[in-house]
Design a protein around this motif. Sequence first.
Motif, short mmCIF file in Angstrom:
data_model
loop_
_atom_site.label_atom_id
_atom_site.label_comp_id
_atom_site.label_asym_id
_atom_site.label_seq_id
_atom_site.Cartn_x
_atom_site.Cartn_y
_atom_site.Cartn_z
N LYS A 319 8.49 -11.36 -28.64
CA LYS A 319 9.71 -10.72 -28.14
C LYS A 319 10.34 -11.61 -27.07
N PRO A 320 11.65 -11.90 -27.18
CA PRO A 320 12.29 -12.75 -26.16
C PRO A 320 12.12 -12.18 -24.76
N LEU A 321 11.91 -13.07 -23.81
CA LEU A 321 11.72 -12.70 -22.41
C LEU A 321 12.74 -13.46 -21.57
N ALA A 322 13.56 -12.74 -20.85
CA ALA A 322 14.58 -13.38 -20.01
C ALA A 322 13.95 -13.91 -18.73
N ALA A 323 14.54 -14.97 -18.20
CA ALA A 323 14.08 -15.53 -16.93
C ALA A 323 14.05 -14.44 -15.87
N GLU A 339 -0.02 -7.16 0.71
CA GLU A 339 0.98 -7.39 -0.34
C GLU A 339 0.43 -8.25 -1.47
N GLN A 340 -0.70 -8.89 -1.25
CA GLN A 340 -1.30 -9.76 -2.25
C GLN A 340 -2.19 -9.02 -3.25
N ALA A 341 -2.36 -7.72 -3.04
CA ALA A 341 -3.24 -6.96 -3.92
C ALA A 341 -2.65 -6.85 -5.33
N LEU A 342 -1.35 -6.70 -5.43
CA LEU A 342 -0.68 -6.55 -6.72
C LEU A 342 0.53 -7.47 -6.73
N THR A 343 0.53 -8.46 -7.61
CA THR A 343 1.57 -9.48 -7.65
C THR A 343 2.20 -9.54 -9.02
N SER A 344 3.52 -9.47 -9.08
CA SER A 344 4.24 -9.65 -10.34
C SER A 344 4.68 -11.10 -10.47
N VAL A 345 4.44 -11.68 -11.63
CA VAL A 345 4.76 -13.08 -11.86
C VAL A 345 5.76 -13.19 -13.02
N SER A 346 6.77 -14.02 -12.85
CA SER A 346 7.76 -14.24 -13.91
C SER A 346 7.96 -15.74 -14.10
N LEU A 347 8.74 -16.08 -15.11
CA LEU A 347 9.04 -17.48 -15.41
C LEU A 347 10.49 -17.79 -15.06
N PRO A 348 10.81 -19.05 -14.77
CA PRO A 348 12.16 -19.41 -14.33
C PRO A 348 13.16 -19.64 -15.46
N CYS A 351 12.51 -17.44 -22.60
CA CYS A 351 11.46 -17.93 -23.50
C CYS A 351 11.10 -16.87 -24.52
N VAL A 352 10.25 -17.25 -25.45
CA VAL A 352 9.61 -16.30 -26.36
C VAL A 352 8.10 -16.47 -26.19
N PRO A 353 7.42 -15.50 -25.60
CA PRO A 353 5.95 -15.59 -25.54
C PRO A 353 5.35 -15.54 -26.95
N TYR A 369 -0.54 -17.70 -20.91
CA TYR A 369 0.46 -17.56 -21.98
C TYR A 369 0.84 -18.94 -22.51
N LYS A 370 1.26 -18.96 -23.77
CA LYS A 370 2.03 -20.07 -24.32
C LYS A 370 3.37 -19.50 -24.77
N VAL A 371 4.45 -20.18 -24.39
CA VAL A 371 5.78 -19.67 -24.66
C VAL A 371 6.67 -20.75 -25.28
N MET A 372 7.57 -20.32 -26.15
CA MET A 372 8.58 -21.22 -26.71
C MET A 372 9.80 -21.21 -25.82
N THR A 373 10.31 -22.41 -25.49
CA THR A 373 11.56 -22.54 -24.76
C THR A 373 12.53 -23.39 -25.60
N ASN A 374 13.79 -23.36 -25.22
CA ASN A 374 14.81 -24.10 -25.99
C ASN A 374 14.70 -23.75 -27.48
N VAL A 375 14.69 -22.46 -27.75
CA VAL A 375 14.48 -21.95 -29.10
C VAL A 375 15.76 -22.07 -29.92
N PHE A 376 15.61 -22.42 -31.20
CA PHE A 376 16.76 -22.52 -32.10
C PHE A 376 16.42 -21.82 -33.41
N GLU A 377 17.46 -21.43 -34.13
CA GLU A 377 17.26 -20.74 -35.40
C GLU A 377 16.99 -21.75 -36.51
N ILE A 378 16.04 -21.43 -37.38
CA ILE A 378 15.75 -22.23 -38.56
C ILE A 378 16.41 -21.57 -39.76
N LYS A 379 17.29 -22.29 -40.44
CA LYS A 379 18.02 -21.71 -41.58
C LYS A 379 17.60 -22.36 -42.88
#
Length: 379
Positions: A319-323, A339-348, A351-353, A369-379
């Motif tokens: 599923k696509p994931l927005a920055a 504040e370090q007990a629970l940390t949310s992490v995102s990517l800049p 991508c598609v995880p 995780y491994k994620v796809m970036t600079n994704v393009f459509e294959i036709k």
Amino acid sequence: MTASTGTSKALTSQVELGELATGQALTAPLFSFKGSDSAAPSVYIQANVHGAEVQGNAVIYQLMTLLESYTILGDIRCLPLANPLGINQKSGEFTLGRFDPITGVNWNREYYEHADIISNIPQWCELNQGLSDAELVAAFRELLTRSCQQRIANSWGISTGHRLAVTLQSMAHDADIVLDLHTGPKSAKHLYCPEYDVEAAGFFSIPFSLIIPNGFGGAMDEAAFYPWWQLQQYCATQQRQFDVPVAAFTLELASQERIDMADAKEDALGILAYLSHRGVIEEKVLPAEMPRWGCYLKDYKKFHAPKAGLVEYCAEVGKPLAAGEPLVTLLRLDQYGSEQALTSVSLPCDCVPVLHFASASVHQGTELYKVMTNVFEIK
């Protein structure tokens, strides 16, 4: 999709992959369909090189069941359960067979590069310049197969894992099409496809493709196509033009430690569509209508845990994931009250995880995780 009324049955034999410490032969079942047209492409399909990656066996079962109703033109060989040592490498309820327990090497990085053959392609081509294209391909195939046999029989011996891999590779070198069936830990379906053969990604029932360089990184697909790509590239410099004679792909069939027969049939139909396109079967099988997306391997990024702890995987694979959207939440109970007990992490970046680590308990630096970036459509 149309199927014939004829019935094709696979012949069953055993492949010897090595010996156990007790002296017993290490074997796996091999299923072979004999084609009716010697000019049609031949196929080699294997599954379960990694112990926990069992879904490919279900896909091979479904594919062989489907093939019984089709007219088979090219020879097809299927080797499920290709690594009995990895399959039987268990600890409690988990299968650990990703790495050779003797050497620690990834079972899928034990294949043979044929470096001597590749470096000697100009001299070999000069010696064989009088051959037709078909004769040149046959001679080069025999050279690769003989090289594998010599590797196994050398007087210094080879490791258990390398012996198994080169034995599998020798069978793959007999084929024009090589499919290696894998899965990820927690994963969306994805295909490893070489740059020279991107159009092939449109036939498999797989939504995501990683476009890999036409080089060798140790895996089966690269071991199968790389020598041929090198041969084709050199011949092109000598004004001798032909397509790369061998097509090879790794199919990642979602997550490990699962069998899903209905899903396996969908993937088997995708393989059948590709085999139909290549003329391995007589009947026409159309690929599934679905969007397909790709990225180059250089844009396939790894995210490592910034600190140890317990992980909630927030981003759904496929599923696509927005920055800026949550990728993971890290729980550190040793830091409760801060504040370090629970940390949310995102990517800049967007991508598609594609896959994530199987366990919720991780060390610092774990590949989450491994994620796809600079994704393009294959036709």
